[in-house]
Design a protein around this motif. Sequence first.
Motif, mmCIF file in Angstrom:
data_model
loop_
_atom_site.group_PDB
_atom_site.id
_atom_site.type_symbol
_atom_site.label_atom_id
_atom_site.label_comp_id
_atom_site.label_asym_id
_atom_site.label_seq_id
_atom_site.Cartn_x
_atom_site.Cartn_y
_atom_site.Cartn_z
ATOM 1 N N MET A 114 0.823 -1.211 0.000
ATOM 2 C CA MET A 114 0.000 0.000 0.000
ATOM 3 C C MET A 114 0.860 1.266 0.000
ATOM 4 S SD MET A 114 -3.014 -1.137 -0.248
ATOM 5 C CE MET A 114 -2.438 -2.608 -1.048
ATOM 6 N N THR A 115 1.961 1.236 0.730
ATOM 7 C CA THR A 115 2.859 2.396 0.753
ATOM 8 C C THR A 115 3.538 2.559 -0.596
ATOM 9 O OG1 THR A 115 3.192 2.067 3.117
ATOM 10 C CG2 THR A 115 4.792 3.467 1.974
ATOM 11 N N GLY A 116 3.913 1.452 -1.213
ATOM 12 C CA GLY A 116 4.502 1.522 -2.552
ATOM 13 C C GLY A 116 3.549 2.148 -3.550
ATOM 14 N N MET A 117 2.280 1.719 -3.524
ATOM 15 C CA MET A 117 1.308 2.280 -4.472
ATOM 16 C C MET A 117 1.028 3.749 -4.186
ATOM 17 S SD MET A 117 -1.336 -0.665 -5.592
ATOM 18 C CE MET A 117 -1.514 -1.743 -4.209
ATOM 19 N N ALA A 118 0.944 4.105 -2.908
ATOM 20 C CA ALA A 118 0.714 5.512 -2.569
ATOM 21 C C ALA A 118 1.904 6.365 -3.016
ATOM 22 C CB ALA A 118 0.482 5.660 -1.064
ATOM 23 N N LEU A 119 3.118 5.885 -2.751
ATOM 24 C CA LEU A 119 4.301 6.636 -3.175
ATOM 25 C C LEU A 119 4.330 6.782 -4.693
ATOM 26 C CD1 LEU A 119 6.961 8.091 -2.624
ATOM 27 C CD2 LEU A 119 8.079 5.844 -2.538
ATOM 28 N N LEU A 120 3.984 5.727 -5.419
ATOM 29 C CA LEU A 120 3.937 5.814 -6.880
ATOM 30 C C LEU A 120 2.930 6.871 -7.337
ATOM 31 C CD1 LEU A 120 4.197 2.027 -7.747
ATOM 32 C CD2 LEU A 120 5.844 3.805 -8.414
ATOM 33 N N SER A 121 1.850 7.023 -6.609
ATOM 34 C CA SER A 121 0.866 8.061 -6.951
ATOM 35 C C SER A 121 1.481 9.450 -6.829
ATOM 36 C CB SER A 121 -0.355 7.965 -6.029
ATOM 37 O OG SER A 121 -1.015 6.746 -6.210
ATOM 38 N N PHE A 122 2.208 9.684 -5.753
ATOM 39 C CA PHE A 122 2.856 10.992 -5.580
ATOM 40 C C PHE A 122 3.936 11.208 -6.631
ATOM 41 C CE2 PHE A 122 1.067 10.502 -1.289
ATOM 42 C CZ PHE A 122 0.431 11.739 -1.170
ATOM 43 N N LEU A 123 4.752 10.191 -6.869
ATOM 44 C CA LEU A 123 5.818 10.321 -7.871
ATOM 45 C C LEU A 123 5.232 10.550 -9.259
ATOM 46 C CD1 LEU A 123 8.191 7.462 -6.643
ATOM 47 C CD2 LEU A 123 8.505 9.936 -6.312
ATOM 48 N N GLY A 124 4.129 9.894 -9.559
ATOM 49 C CA GLY A 124 3.471 10.067 -10.845
ATOM 50 C C GLY A 124 2.932 11.481 -11.040
ATOM 51 N N HIS A 125 2.735 12.169 -9.947
ATOM 52 C CA HIS A 125 2.291 13.567 -9.977
ATOM 53 C C HIS A 125 3.495 14.501 -9.854
ATOM 54 C CE1 HIS A 125 -0.100 17.128 -8.503
ATOM 55 N NE2 HIS A 125 -0.854 16.693 -9.502
ATOM 56 N N CYS A 126 4.697 13.938 -9.982
ATOM 57 C CA CYS A 126 5.968 14.669 -9.885
ATOM 58 C C CYS A 126 6.172 15.324 -8.525
ATOM 59 C CB CYS A 126 6.101 15.690 -11.011
ATOM 60 S SG CYS A 126 6.166 14.919 -12.632
ATOM 61 N N GLU A 127 5.668 14.675 -7.502
ATOM 62 C CA GLU A 127 5.891 15.159 -6.126
ATOM 63 C C GLU A 127 7.118 14.429 -5.579
ATOM 64 O OE1 GLU A 127 4.148 17.618 -5.164
ATOM 65 O OE2 GLU A 127 2.344 17.469 -6.389
ATOM 66 N N LEU A 128 8.123 15.196 -5.188
ATOM 67 C CA LEU A 128 9.363 14.628 -4.675
ATOM 68 C C LEU A 128 9.536 15.000 -3.212
ATOM 69 C CD1 LEU A 128 11.625 15.447 -7.748
ATOM 70 C CD2 LEU A 128 10.266 13.388 -7.324
ATOM 71 N N GLN A 129 10.675 14.608 -2.643
ATOM 72 C CA GLN A 129 10.925 14.850 -1.229
ATOM 73 C C GLN A 129 11.007 16.331 -0.881
ATOM 74 O OE1 GLN A 129 13.109 13.886 -3.443
ATOM 75 N NE2 GLN A 129 15.175 14.569 -2.972
#
Length: 195
Positions: free
Chosen positions: A31-46
Amino acid sequence: WLKNTQAKDGSWGGNAKNKHGEPSPTDKNAMTGMALLSFLGHCELQDSPDFGPTVQKAISFLTSTPPEKMTGGGGGAYSHPIRTYALCEAYTMTKIKKLELYAKRSAKAIVKGQNERGGWAYSYGKGVGAHVALSVPGWNIQALKAAALTGISIDGLDVAMDKAVLNEKVFSDRDYDLVVDSWSFDKNENIYDLF
């Protein structure tokens, strides 16, 4: 919503509920992997103004256990490649040095878990008794593709991808009913002679 439902440890899934509102935790790595992929797919970084801390906490959670550790349903056959996919994408986009080691080691575990026929089974099982399904190779192939795009040298990656393509060709060219639950054709049949 994702930002607001992230757990303090940076994960998602541990507080999930079923349709009746009862606790029904799911695999936190997946679930954390999929959520992180959602943010990365929106170009949201650290360092993103709105979601940077959320992304950083997710990365911290995914790197809080050894990259080879298999957890979740199917003996890790879903959770591990989802986690690997997210780690590889995060490394490619952020270049956080710590992620390089995690991406490499988790991808190597997928290469090692590939079965003789070029696919992946539940619990990364091997041999004729291993239960294979089309969805398991899908996640593992996606994770290896993301690993290839990192630019990290990963032993056996190219060979594993070639074998995976061959495996998927056999699955797609054969009668679906014959292979959905296992390789039920003659076990002595050579995979390379099938097409």
